[in-house]
Design an enzyme around this catalytic site. Structure first.
Site, PDB file in Angstrom:
ATOM      1  N   ASP A 193      -2.665  -1.768   6.372  1.00  0.00           N
ATOM      2  CA  ASP A 193      -2.749  -0.863   7.476  1.00  0.00           C
ATOM      3  C   ASP A 193      -3.728  -0.420   7.772  1.00  0.00           C
ATOM      4  O   ASP A 193      -4.753  -0.465   9.109  1.00  0.00           O
ATOM      5  CB  ASP A 193      -1.897   0.231   8.432  1.00  0.00           C
ATOM      6  CG  ASP A 193      -2.256   1.244   7.746  1.00  0.00           C
ATOM      7  OD1 ASP A 193      -2.526   1.472   6.207  1.00  0.00           O
ATOM      8  OD2 ASP A 193      -1.237   2.251   7.447  1.00  0.00           O
TER       9      ASP A 193
ATOM     10  N   THR B 244     -15.581   6.401   1.386  1.00  0.00           N
ATOM     11  CA  THR B 244     -15.853   5.156   1.521  1.00  0.00           C
ATOM     12  C   THR B 244     -15.094   5.224   0.389  1.00  0.00           C
ATOM     13  O   THR B 244     -14.356   5.776  -0.364  1.00  0.00           O
ATOM     14  CB  THR B 244     -17.515   4.950   1.794  1.00  0.00           C
ATOM     15  OG1 THR B 244     -17.768   5.215   0.070  1.00  0.00           O
ATOM     16  CG2 THR B 244     -18.152   5.433   2.544  1.00  0.00           C
TER      17      THR B 244
ATOM     18  N   ARG C  40     -15.053   7.430  -2.448  1.00  0.00           N
ATOM     19  CA  ARG C  40     -14.133   8.164  -3.112  1.00  0.00           C
ATOM     20  C   ARG C  40     -13.928   9.613  -2.624  1.00  0.00           C
ATOM     21  O   ARG C  40     -13.345  10.144  -3.330  1.00  0.00           O
ATOM     22  CB  ARG C  40     -13.224   7.892  -3.691  1.00  0.00           C
ATOM     23  CG  ARG C  40     -12.730   6.053  -4.295  1.00  0.00           C
ATOM     24  CD  ARG C  40     -12.296   5.670  -5.238  1.00  0.00           C
ATOM     25  NE  ARG C  40     -11.100   6.462  -6.215  1.00  0.00           N
ATOM     26  CZ  ARG C  40     -10.070   6.495  -5.726  1.00  0.00           C
ATOM     27  NH1 ARG C  40      -9.571   5.493  -4.251  1.00  0.00           N
ATOM     28  NH2 ARG C  40      -8.887   6.831  -5.685  1.00  0.00           N
ATOM     29  N   MET C  41     -15.591   9.777  -2.446  1.00  0.00           N
ATOM     30  CA  MET C  41     -14.962  11.537  -2.035  1.00  0.00           C
ATOM     31  C   MET C  41     -16.479  11.591  -0.546  1.00  0.00           C
ATOM     32  O   MET C  41     -16.865  10.587  -0.452  1.00  0.00           O
ATOM     33  CB  MET C  41     -15.889  11.974  -2.943  1.00  0.00           C
ATOM     34  CG  MET C  41     -16.931  12.068  -3.059  1.00  0.00           C
ATOM     35  SD  MET C  41     -17.915  12.279  -5.068  1.00  0.00           S
ATOM     36  CE  MET C  41     -19.552  11.883  -4.936  1.00  0.00           C
TER      37      MET C  41
ATOM     38  N   ASP D 173     -14.429  15.966   9.402  1.00  0.00           N
ATOM     39  CA  ASP D 173     -13.415  14.952   9.041  1.00  0.00           C
ATOM     40  C   ASP D 173     -12.328  15.079   9.681  1.00  0.00           C
ATOM     41  O   ASP D 173     -11.228  15.567   9.914  1.00  0.00           O
ATOM     42  CB  ASP D 173     -12.899  15.265   7.821  1.00  0.00           C
ATOM     43  CG  ASP D 173     -11.801  13.943   6.527  1.00  0.00           C
ATOM     44  OD1 ASP D 173     -11.146  13.097   7.777  1.00  0.00           O
ATOM     45  OD2 ASP D 173     -11.894  14.785   5.943  1.00  0.00           O
TER      46      ASP D 173
ATOM     47  N   ARG E 195     -15.865   3.311  -1.678  1.00  0.00           N
ATOM     48  CA  ARG E 195     -16.272   3.151  -3.025  1.00  0.00           C
ATOM     49  C   ARG E 195     -16.950   4.676  -3.673  1.00  0.00           C
ATOM     50  O   ARG E 195     -16.224   4.470  -5.031  1.00  0.00           O
ATOM     51  CB  ARG E 195     -17.804   2.353  -3.261  1.00  0.00           C
ATOM     52  CG  ARG E 195     -18.305   1.857  -4.449  1.00  0.00           C
ATOM     53  CD  ARG E 195     -19.933   0.903  -3.638  1.00  0.00           C
ATOM     54  NE  ARG E 195     -18.847  -0.623  -3.140  1.00  0.00           N
ATOM     55  CZ  ARG E 195     -18.824  -1.022  -3.410  1.00  0.00           C
ATOM     56  NH1 ARG E 195     -18.777  -1.191  -5.652  1.00  0.00           N
ATOM     57  NH2 ARG E 195     -18.795  -2.640  -3.136  1.00  0.00           N
TER      58      ARG E 195
ATOM     59  N   ASP F 155       1.003  -1.225  -0.020  1.00  0.00           N
ATOM     60  CA  ASP F 155      -0.084  -0.090   0.151  1.00  0.00           C
ATOM     61  C   ASP F 155       0.958   1.386  -0.149  1.00  0.00           C
ATOM     62  O   ASP F 155       1.343   1.696   0.618  1.00  0.00           O
ATOM     63  CB  ASP F 155      -0.593   0.258   1.439  1.00  0.00           C
ATOM     64  CG  ASP F 155      -2.136   0.696   1.413  1.00  0.00           C
ATOM     65  OD1 ASP F 155      -2.818   1.151   0.167  1.00  0.00           O
ATOM     66  OD2 ASP F 155      -2.059   1.825   1.715  1.00  0.00           O
TER      67      ASP F 155
END
Length: 698
Positions: free
Chosen positions: A533, A389, A393-394, A354, A391, A317
């Site tokens: 991680d 998320t 990605r925002m 956030d 999926r 990663d």
């Protein structure tokens, strides 16, 4: 992308000590260690324990049998000598295993000190209640402030704090644990040094990370690996064959007028079966696990250690593994017609809740560059926060008459066009500018009474960890292909991949993409290792043959992997691979030596048994041994002493050097195959010369 050849990195010595509890260790023949291990070795003489090793169980039975025979004839010095050395053979085998286990028990004692009883401050509605740590259940929320011990394994769901994990990792430097992101996991028994955090418990009492570590390093939870089981079956089969051969030998000997005593036949059997590797096999496996623990790597499965030795593809990663992992907002790049202040305001608004490091850095950059913003209470009273998320990605926020989104360029662009908006042409230019510099572009968009539109790009910077290129060059010499996994766009991924020196990369990867890549590699017959991680890494860590989770990561990642790196150093996978290879090489080398050294015993015992009947067999006495009795006893003594001589090699392991499989095979055959043939001839001859001076044995 094509691989580039880099300068070789210095070889990492796999016999060194790790940074945590490693430190200087006692040698295998340290008197204190041997004394501590001797009671365990004697307890292992229990037949219920010995039967787990078929080879050594046969030696135990032979020891008991010859003891009975010697007791029936107390004047038989030869019988008592054979009996004594057979018992020593069994004891030496148990001592090798006990010494290996002794290291783990010492480490377990250190870990138990961290598993102290704690009082937890459990959250109950708006209040707190103090309860014993053992009363906590999965899902409970507990408050920890400066000076408190974390009562159990869990994830930080609120706040940020400095935590002392030295009781677990051996490292004195504190670490930061914070809600959100991939550094939220805390371990029971660690101490909060500053601030206040709220932790959601994720493990039941008695099933915590420390409890699992204690069970594993003590060997209580160690299971034999598939290769170890297969080798045990082979050794048991060879033992059965030799047992049958010795049993059928007596009728032929009696027919020839040279019936052998049961003591001699027992000695022959023990010398023929592969006692050397049978005695050391368990110690080799335990020592391999111990070498990982000394490098602060917890292997939850012995199979994973072996698999690490055969890994051919390594998935890494990017964030936190290849790079430092703490991406920080560096600048706001507005599109044409939008001011920087307007972009900063929208980016800040979408990041207010956030809790990731990136989100906090956006708020900090907006505040630093444009000052703190006063927002009317009613503006956020009806806000609907949209979480990030893997999926979508925002993330963002929905307000009355206004919606704000920030995230990956492709996702935000799709959202804008899906709302009927138009993406300005300079958006791609700004995105490419950030990406080609190795940064991560984060698009910010808004939908209000003017429609949906892109406001600009937030430039997130990340830094490749020092020494990564050299590490990947060493992996390449091991024959391991490296693939970087990232959610960044292809341009950013390519820039980081070239800087780090990986062989390939997968950009804009979703959890499904990671899983598909692992399955493709495995379908091609390759073993895959992966480090990760984050919670989004968990499915791939579970699918990989070797899944190394970082201790700083989430609980989900640590549960999914079959190894946990307490130092959270993803580059340590190189050492893990070397230890895996070292384990396989050591087991193979000692098996080769064990089978090879039986040849000399044939030349010692067979002529001694039958030369009187068949004088021609005396030509096989190439060692010119003194007498039949000293020849047989010399073989038995050497059979016992060689176990002791090889214990240090079994515990330390054969040194691994990056090389091809053919080259390693030739080297090991030359050293351990030829050595196994020659050493017994020399050893048995020396022992025979010494025994010839003992009255009553000639």
């Amino acid at each position: 992308m094509s691989a580039v050849t880099h300068a070789p990195a210095p070889h990492q010595d796999t016999s060194g000590q790790g940074p945590g509890r490693g430190g200087p260790s006692e040698g295998p023949f340290d008197p204190t260690r041997l004394l501590r291990s001797l009671p365990d070795a004697i307890r292992k003489l229990d037949p219920r324990v010995m039967v787990k090793s078929p080879v050594m169980f046969v030696v135990l039975v032979g020891s008991v049998f010859t003891t009975v025979l010697a007791a029936l004839d107390p004047t038989d010095l030869f019988g008592w000598a054979i009996t004594g050395w057979l018992w020593l053979t069994t004891l030496f085998a148990n001592l090798a295993e006990a010494v290996a286990e002794g290291r783990g028990k010492a480490q377990a004692d250190t870990l138990r000190k961290a598993r102290t009883g704690t009082v937890a401050r459990r959250v109950v509605g708006p209040n707190e209640e103090r309860v014993p740590g053992t009363a906590l259940r999965v899902g409970d929320l507990v408050v920890c402030e400066a000076g408190d011990l974390v009562p159990g394994d869990g994830d930080v769901v609120e706040g940020v704090a400095s935590v002392d994990e030295s009781a677990i990792t051996g490292e004195s430097a504190p670490v930061i644990r914070e809600s959100g992101g991939d550094r939220s996991a805390v371990t029971g028994g660690t101490r909060v040094l500053s601030d206040r955090i709220v932790v959601r418990i994720t493990a039941k009492p008695g099933e915590t990370f420390v409890d699992r570590m204690i069970g594993l390093v003590e060997g209580a939870a160690r299971q034999k690996t598939p290769n170890e089981i297969a080798l045990n079956i082979l050794l048991a089969s060879l033992t059965a064959v030799f047992l049958l051969a010795v049993v059928t030998l007596q009728p032929f000997a009696a027919y020839a007028g040279r019936a052998q005593s049961m003591t001699v036949l027992t000695a022959l059997l023990v010398c023929l079966i592969p006692t050397t590797i049978g005695a050391l096999l368990s110690a080799i496996g335990i020592a391999g696990m111990d070498r990982l623990v000394r490098r602060n790597v917890l292997a939850l499965s012995g199979r994973a250690v072996e698999a690490a030795g055969d890994v051919s593809t390594l998935l890494l990663d990017k964030t936190g593994t290849i790079t430092l992992g703490s991406r920080q907002a560096a600048e706001f790049l507005p599109v044409e017609g939008v001011t920087e202040a307007e972009l900063a305001e929208a980016a800040e608004l979408s990041s207010l809740v956030d809790e990731t490091p990136e989100g906090r850095s956006i708020v900090a950059l907006a505040t630093e560059g444009h000052g703190p913003r006063e927002r009317p209470g009613e503006e956020l009273s009806g806000a609907t926060w949209v979480a990030f998320t893997a999926r979508t990605r925002m993330s963002g926020v929905d307000l009355a008459g206004r919606r704000v989104r920030k995230g990956a360029a492709r996702s935000v662009t799709a959202w804008v066009t899906g709302q009927g908006g138009v993406v300005p042409p300079d958006t791609q230019v700004l995105t490419d500018l950030v990406a080609t510099s190795g940064g991560t572009p984060l698009l910010v968009a808004v939908q209000d009474d003017r429609g949906a539109r892109v406001l600009g790009v937030v430039h997130l910077k990340d830094v490749v960890k020092p020494g990564m290129r050299e590490r990947f060059a060493e992996l390449r010499r091991m024959g391991i292909r490296t693939v970087m996994i990232t959610g960044d766009n292809p341009l950013t991924a390519k820039a980081i991949a070239q800087e780090a020196g990986v062989d390939d990369y997968l950009a804009e990867a979703t959890p499904e993409d990671k899983m598909a890549l692992i399955k493709r590699e495995q379908a091609g017959g390759r073993l895959v290792a992966m480090t990760g991680d984050g919670t989004n890494d968990a499915p791939a860590l579970a699918q990989a043959d070797v899944g190394v989770a970082m201790n700083t990561g989430t609980s989900a990642a640590k549960e999914a992997g079959n190894m946990v790196d307490l130092d959270s150093d993803p580059t340590k996978l190189i050492e893990i691979v070397a230890i895996g290879k070292q384990l396989l090489i050591t087991r193979g080398a000692l098996t080769t030596f064990s089978l090879a050294n039986d040849v000399a015993k044939y030349f010692a015992i067979i002529p001694a048994m039958f030369t009187a009947v068949y004088p021609g067999l005396d030509k096989l006495n190439i060692m010119d041994l003194s007498s039949p009795r000293t020849a047989i006893l010399s073989a038995v003594i050497f059979n016992a002493l060689i176990i002791v001589a090889l214990v240090p090699l079994a515990l330390k392991g054969v040194r691994y050097r990056p090389a091809g499989a053919d080259r390693m095979l030739r080297r090991n055959l030359a050293v351990y195959g030829l050595g196994g043939l020659v050493a017994p001839f020399i050893g048995i001859k020396i022992i025979d010369l010494a025994l010839s001076l003992v009255p009553g044995l000639r």
